[in-house]
Design a protein around this motif. Structure first.
Motif, mmCIF file in Angstrom:
data_model
loop_
_atom_site.group_PDB
_atom_site.id
_atom_site.type_symbol
_atom_site.label_atom_id
_atom_site.label_comp_id
_atom_site.label_asym_id
_atom_site.label_seq_id
_atom_site.Cartn_x
_atom_site.Cartn_y
_atom_site.Cartn_z
ATOM 1 N N VAL A 165 12.027 -14.511 -33.270
ATOM 2 C CA VAL A 165 11.934 -15.899 -33.746
ATOM 3 C C VAL A 165 13.092 -16.219 -34.686
ATOM 4 C CG1 VAL A 165 10.545 -17.489 -35.127
ATOM 5 C CG2 VAL A 165 9.438 -16.011 -33.439
ATOM 6 N N ALA A 166 13.424 -15.268 -35.579
ATOM 7 C CA ALA A 166 14.545 -15.489 -36.500
ATOM 8 C C ALA A 166 15.861 -15.625 -35.741
ATOM 9 C CB ALA A 166 14.632 -14.329 -37.498
ATOM 10 N N ILE A 167 16.031 -14.833 -34.688
ATOM 11 C CA ILE A 167 17.247 -14.942 -33.880
ATOM 12 C C ILE A 167 17.350 -16.331 -33.267
ATOM 13 C CG2 ILE A 167 18.407 -14.107 -31.800
ATOM 14 C CD1 ILE A 167 17.243 -11.335 -32.427
ATOM 15 N N GLY A 168 16.243 -16.826 -32.727
ATOM 16 C CA GLY A 168 16.252 -18.161 -32.119
ATOM 17 C C GLY A 168 16.526 -19.254 -33.137
ATOM 18 N N ILE A 169 15.852 -19.187 -34.286
ATOM 19 C CA ILE A 169 16.036 -20.227 -35.310
ATOM 20 C C ILE A 169 17.464 -20.184 -35.849
ATOM 21 C CG2 ILE A 169 15.345 -20.944 -37.617
ATOM 22 C CD1 ILE A 169 12.510 -20.032 -36.945
ATOM 23 N N GLY A 170 17.959 -18.969 -36.153
ATOM 24 C CA GLY A 170 19.312 -18.847 -36.696
ATOM 25 C C GLY A 170 20.371 -19.330 -35.724
ATOM 26 N N THR A 171 20.207 -18.993 -34.448
ATOM 27 C CA THR A 171 21.171 -19.431 -33.441
ATOM 28 C C THR A 171 21.180 -20.956 -33.312
ATOM 29 O OG1 THR A 171 20.860 -17.361 -32.217
ATOM 30 C CG2 THR A 171 21.847 -19.206 -31.033
ATOM 31 N N ALA A 172 19.985 -21.551 -33.252
ATOM 32 C CA ALA A 172 19.902 -23.012 -33.137
ATOM 33 C C ALA A 172 20.511 -23.688 -34.362
ATOM 34 C CB ALA A 172 18.436 -23.429 -32.972
ATOM 35 N N LEU A 173 20.235 -23.155 -35.562
ATOM 36 C CA LEU A 173 20.791 -23.750 -36.773
ATOM 37 C C LEU A 173 22.312 -23.643 -36.804
ATOM 38 C CD1 LEU A 173 20.441 -25.002 -39.575
ATOM 39 C CD2 LEU A 173 20.087 -22.688 -40.491
ATOM 40 N N ALA A 174 22.843 -22.475 -36.390
ATOM 41 C CA ALA A 174 24.305 -22.289 -36.396
ATOM 42 C C ALA A 174 24.980 -23.259 -35.435
ATOM 43 C CB ALA A 174 24.648 -20.843 -36.032
ATOM 44 N N PHE A 175 24.436 -23.430 -34.223
ATOM 45 C CA PHE A 175 25.044 -24.333 -33.244
ATOM 46 C C PHE A 175 24.941 -25.785 -33.716
ATOM 47 C CE2 PHE A 175 25.118 -20.719 -30.523
ATOM 48 C CZ PHE A 175 26.042 -21.000 -29.529
ATOM 49 N N TRP A 176 23.800 -26.155 -34.274
ATOM 50 C CA TRP A 176 23.635 -27.536 -34.746
ATOM 51 C C TRP A 176 24.585 -27.837 -35.889
ATOM 52 C CZ3 TRP A 176 21.707 -29.197 -39.581
ATOM 53 C CH2 TRP A 176 21.470 -30.565 -39.681
ATOM 54 N N ALA A 177 24.686 -26.923 -36.860
ATOM 55 C CA ALA A 177 25.553 -27.152 -38.015
ATOM 56 C C ALA A 177 27.026 -27.161 -37.607
ATOM 57 C CB ALA A 177 25.298 -26.075 -39.073
ATOM 58 N N ALA A 178 27.399 -26.314 -36.652
ATOM 59 C CA ALA A 178 28.802 -26.284 -36.211
ATOM 60 C C ALA A 178 29.182 -27.594 -35.546
ATOM 61 C CB ALA A 178 29.020 -25.116 -35.257
ATOM 62 N N ARG A 179 28.303 -28.160 -34.744
ATOM 63 C CA ARG A 179 28.610 -29.438 -34.098
ATOM 64 C C ARG A 179 28.728 -30.556 -35.136
ATOM 65 N NH1 ARG A 179 28.705 -29.366 -28.793
ATOM 66 N NH2 ARG A 179 27.754 -27.612 -27.692
ATOM 67 N N ARG A 180 27.922 -30.504 -36.182
ATOM 68 C CA ARG A 180 28.046 -31.495 -37.260
ATOM 69 C C ARG A 180 29.360 -31.321 -38.004
ATOM 70 N NH1 ARG A 180 24.367 -34.404 -39.990
ATOM 71 N NH2 ARG A 180 25.294 -33.653 -41.938
ATOM 72 N N ALA A 181 29.767 -30.057 -38.215
ATOM 73 C CA ALA A 181 30.988 -29.803 -38.987
ATOM 74 C C ALA A 181 32.222 -30.339 -38.294
ATOM 75 C CB ALA A 181 31.136 -28.300 -39.244
ATOM 76 N N PHE A 182 32.228 -30.347 -36.964
ATOM 77 C CA PHE A 182 33.406 -30.779 -36.218
ATOM 78 C C PHE A 182 33.274 -32.188 -35.678
ATOM 79 C CE2 PHE A 182 34.087 -26.210 -36.180
ATOM 80 C CZ PHE A 182 35.443 -26.142 -36.448
#
Length: 873
Positions: free
Chosen positions: A415-432
């Motif tokens: 579950v942590a892997i899924g949540i962390g991966t989703a958060l990283a992808f979402w935040a990266a798209r916001r950053a760029f």
């Protein structure tokens, strides 16, 4: 407090008793703290006091005024200014600052001419000649003497240390500056520019002759009478076109908005690397504390047996973290300060300027010590909790039971892997996501988005860490299919999860950061390779015809350089020259036809006026040079006296129109037009290829003035590096400033960086894996002693240790690769023009090479004879 005092006393004695393990923990935490303190002290030392900045820039003057414009300017802070084009002077009249200065002011001129040739027989460099009286008190601080004395007479000079080293001259030698001989009286350095190639000459020395390619900077140092306000003189000096540096502004710079440009990718890389590095330190140190707590189970059980509760046991383990973390922080700070002291000369050369006085900030260095202590405490939290829950009887009797693995633990990890991966992808798209456009520049304001990328990556990585015991446990199920040593190692790893799990977690942390960086760099390299556009045909060579000061390169030197190359065809080109013999200056350009259809996204097409320099003349090989393709129709047109354009929309009625356009104060206007018969060769020009080409005879027939432009060489094959070096050597008089370029296609420096990164990551991973497996092996010594007791040969024990190391390294590396892909893929896929590329060689080194090396090293370090360990009944 008495409980903590007792726990700290126990921790101090345990640290002295277990010197090897204690040193390991101190090193793991202390080395990053050393690097952090080194960076802190180096940066602070490099940030000069404003008084030292004023001394280096102004000397002892109250202000320095520099010519920047031929008319009034509006100064914005120390370096920025605005001007009105209409007010620019059309003559070379030098302003006189003395006429606006108060009575009693003294002015000392400082004039710099560049580029000029500094040479001795057989060697030459290009640099600057600065005319300044270094013996004047106003110049105090501008230079520092390394050898000899400062120049006094007109025929004397002082060379910068870099120029003297490159020319191999000493005080007393003679050097030629722009064709005039000077005797070198001394070697000096400009404190803020150690790499300068500069000759300092007295005011009586003649300056080099003027040339169109030379830049002359004129400035005046001013000593004001007592009571005069340097800042109040700024407006009057600005009206003369002078940019002013008053001493009060240098000591206390005025604030002004110089723009806020954010390097989003750079911020992301720093945040990700820092976050993953911190997590790696915590996990590595946590492994050491976990193994230490296992080996101290009897001691901790005695604490519980004599009346201590779980808090006391946890306190003892955490006190060990406080002691070792504090020692690591202090040693790291001391090592960082000593590193700056010892490496001051090296840091100065790297930064290009002399460092200031050693600047130690007690609060910052104390914060680093607290950070080290806090890191150790965080690393010891889970081992302390596990130690407090271990049964007292099992600890006293030396039994090493393992708690049952709960099914919800690996589920929580997934579950942590899924949540962390989703958060990283979402935040990266916001950053760029672009939030502001300025012209053609996309501006990013990432804010906390990259911090969220790091948080997501850390959550995902912790998920992989949580899954490590389950992965280790599953190894026992497949052990039956493995060879004997690997079978024993896999079952031992599954049996002792509390020992192997932290070791695997430490390897995961070590691998994840290096994999994330290598994937990002490989993707960036591939994006640059796809975007690369060659400037010439592959293997083509471009040789400039002038030195930086405008001096023509001798034709014999160019011929000698061409003779070294595998020449298929030589193309000597000419440019249609500008007409600047009188005012206003005029240039030949292409005239845009009225029916020209511009694509909406073609910026070059929509410019206000065509650029000069798009008209070239040369032999028929110029067409192949410009496009990389040979076309018989185009070359035939050149022979027939017609021009060739590479875009048919430039043609009107079978002709191309060339205009001589002025650029005066009243705007651009055509002075003359010429229509040349032309044909279209629809091919994409390479690099900065011209828009139209013609033969020199055609250009002269239409009254177009020509100047030699460059020599192009079409080659039979790619020139070797040896041939390129020999050809460049024939043009030695131009030094590194000679234009000599070979088109070799996209040459990635990232490949070298990837190799270095792979080696560095391999070293870090190797060290981390070795530490983790070494700690695990230390905890498994009773098992090895049992093997020795039942008659196992030394090679059997050595193979078992190697197999244990390989098991830990392989499991950790595989999980680490998956963990490292999360932040890398998030950042790469968030950028539309970035392909996701996996650097397979680097990954192979990480997954295969590192475990094999760790296994070999552990095998070599395993002792043949182990003492029998006492077992408690």
């Amino acid at each position: 407090m008495s409980a903590w005092r007792a726990a700290l006393r126990i921790a101090r004695r345990e640290a002295r008793r277990s010197k090897g393990r204690s040193a390991l923990v101190v090193a793991m935490i202390g080395v990053p703290m050393l690097a952090l303190s080194f960076a802190d002290v180096a940066v602070r030392t490099g940030q000069l006091p404003r008084s030292e900045v004023a001394r280096r820039e102004l000397g002892a003057a109250d202000l320095v005024a520099t010519v920047v414009w031929g008319g009034p300017i509006r100064q914005e802070g120390l370096y920025g200014y605005g001007s009105d084009f209409e007010s620019a002077a059309t003559s070379d009249t030098v302003p006189d600052p003395a006429r606006v200065l108060p009575p009693g002011a003294r002015v000392a001129p400082r004039t710099t001419v560049s580029p000029v040739t500094l040479e001795v027989p057989g060697r030459a460099v290009y640099g600057e000649a600065e005319q300044v009286d270094l013996l004047d008190p106003l110049a105090d601080g501008l230079v520092r003497v390394r050898a000899g004395t400062l120049p006094r007479a007109a025929g004397e000079t002082a060379l910068s240390e870099r120029a003297a080293r490159d020319l191999r001259v000493e005080p007393g030698d003679t050097v030629t500056v722009a064709g005039r001989p000077f005797r070198v009286t001394g070697v000096v350095v400009a404190p803020s520019n150690l790499s300068a190639q500069r000759a300092f000459v007295p005011p009586a020395a003649p300056l080099p002759p003027a040339a169109a390619e030379r830049f002359v900077s004129r400035a005046w140092a001013v000593d004001l009478p007592d009571g005069a306000d340097a800042v109040a003189l700024v407006p009057s000096l600005n009206r003369l076109g002078l940019l002013v540096k008053p001493r009060p502004w240098v000591l206390d710079p005025p604030s002004y908005d110089d723009g806020n440009y954010t390097d989003a990718a750079g911020i992301g890389a720093v945040v990700l690397v820092a976050g993953l590095a911190a997590l790696e330190i915590v996990l590595l140190a946590g492994t050491a504390f976990a193994v230490g707590a296992r080996r101290r189970r009897r001691e901790l059980a005695l604490v519980a047996a004599t009346g201590g509760d779980r808090k006391d046991v946890r306190r003892v383990v955490l006190a060990g973290a406080v002691v070792l973390g504090g020692i690591a922080g202090v040693l790291g700070v001391v090592g960082g300060v000593l590193g700056v002291v010892l490496l001051r000369p090296v840091l100065g050369r790297l930064s290009g300027s002399l460092l200031g006085p050693l600047d130690l900030r007690p609060l910052e260095l104390g914060g680093i010590v607290l950070l080290a202590t806090g890191t150790a405490l965080v690393a010891a939290l889970l081992p302390a909790r596990a130690a407090s829950r271990f049964p007292v009887i099992a600890g006293l009797t030396g039994r090493r039971g393992e708690p049952r693995l709960r099914k919800r633990v690996p589920i929580a990890g997934l579950v942590a892997i899924g949540i962390g991966t989703a958060l990283a992808f979402w935040a990266a798209r916001r950053a760029f996501q672009p939030v502001r456009l300025e012209g053609d520049v996309v501006m990013y304001q990432p804010g906390n988005d990259f911090l969220l990328v790091m948080v997501g990556a850390a959550i995902a990585e912790l998920g992989f860490v949580v899954c490590a015991p389950a992965v280790v446990s599953s190894l026992g199920r497949i052990a039956g299919r493995l060879p004997l040593s690997l079978r024993l190692a896999a079952r031992d790893a599954a049996r002792h999860r509390s020992r192997t799990g932290p070791a695997v977690a430490a390897v995961v942390a070590a691998v994840a950061g290096s994999v994330a960086l290598s994937v990002y760099m490989a993707s960036e390299n591939e994006q640059a390779r796809r975007a690369y556009e060659p400037f010439m045909p592959m293997g083509g060579v471009r040789i400039g015809t002038q030195l930086p000061d405008g001096t023509p390169i001798p034709a014999a030197s160019i011929d000698a350089a061409v003779a070294v190359l595998p020449v298929r065809e030589r193309v000597d080109t000419f440019a249609v020259a500008s007409a600047c013999s009188s005012e206003p200056c005029a240039a030949w350009v292409l005239e845009l036809p009225e029916a020209y259809d511009c694509p909406p996204d073609d910026f070059a097409c929509h410019r206000d006026a065509p650029r000069p320099g798009e008209i070239k003349a040369g032999p028929t090989g110029l067409v192949e040079w410009a496009t990389g393709r040979r076309d018989e129709a185009a070359t035939g047109a050149l022979r027939a006296g017609r021009a060739v354009v590479f875009d048919g929309r430039w043609l009107r009625d079978g002709k191309v129109t060339l205009a001589l356009v002025s650029a005066g104060q009243d705007g651009s206007r055509p002075l003359r037009t010429v229509r040349v018969p032309a044909v279209a060769f629809e091919a994409k020009p390479l690099g900065e290829a011209p828009a139209v080409v013609m033969s020199p005879e055609t250009a002269r027939r239409h009254g177009l003035p020509l100047l030699p432009s460059a020599t192009f060489v079409l080659t039979e094959r790619m020139p070797t590096r040896d041939e390129q070096a020999k050809a460049t050597a024939t043009l030695l008089t131009g030094g590194p400033f000679v234009e000599f370029h070979v088109e070799r296609g996209y040459e990635s420096k990232t490949n070298v960086e990837l190799l270095v990164l792979a080696l560095a990551a391999g070293f870090v991973t190797l060290a981390a894996t070795g530490i983790a497996t070494g700690l695990a092996a230390a905890d498994s010594r009773p098992d090895l002693a049992t093997l020795a007791a039942v008659g196992a040969a030394p090679r059997v024990r050595r193979r078992l240790v190697m197999a244990q190391a390989a098991t830990v390294a392989v499991a950790g590396s595989l999980l680490g690769v998956l963990a490292g892909l999360v932040p890398a893929a998030a950042v790469v896929t968030a950028q539309a023009d970035f392909p996701l590329v996996l650097p397979w060689p680097a990954l192979a080194i990480t997954v295969v090479g590192v475990p094999a090396t760790v296994a070999a090293v552990m095998g070599l370090l395993t002792r043949s004879r182990l003492p029998l360990e006492r077992r408690l009944a």
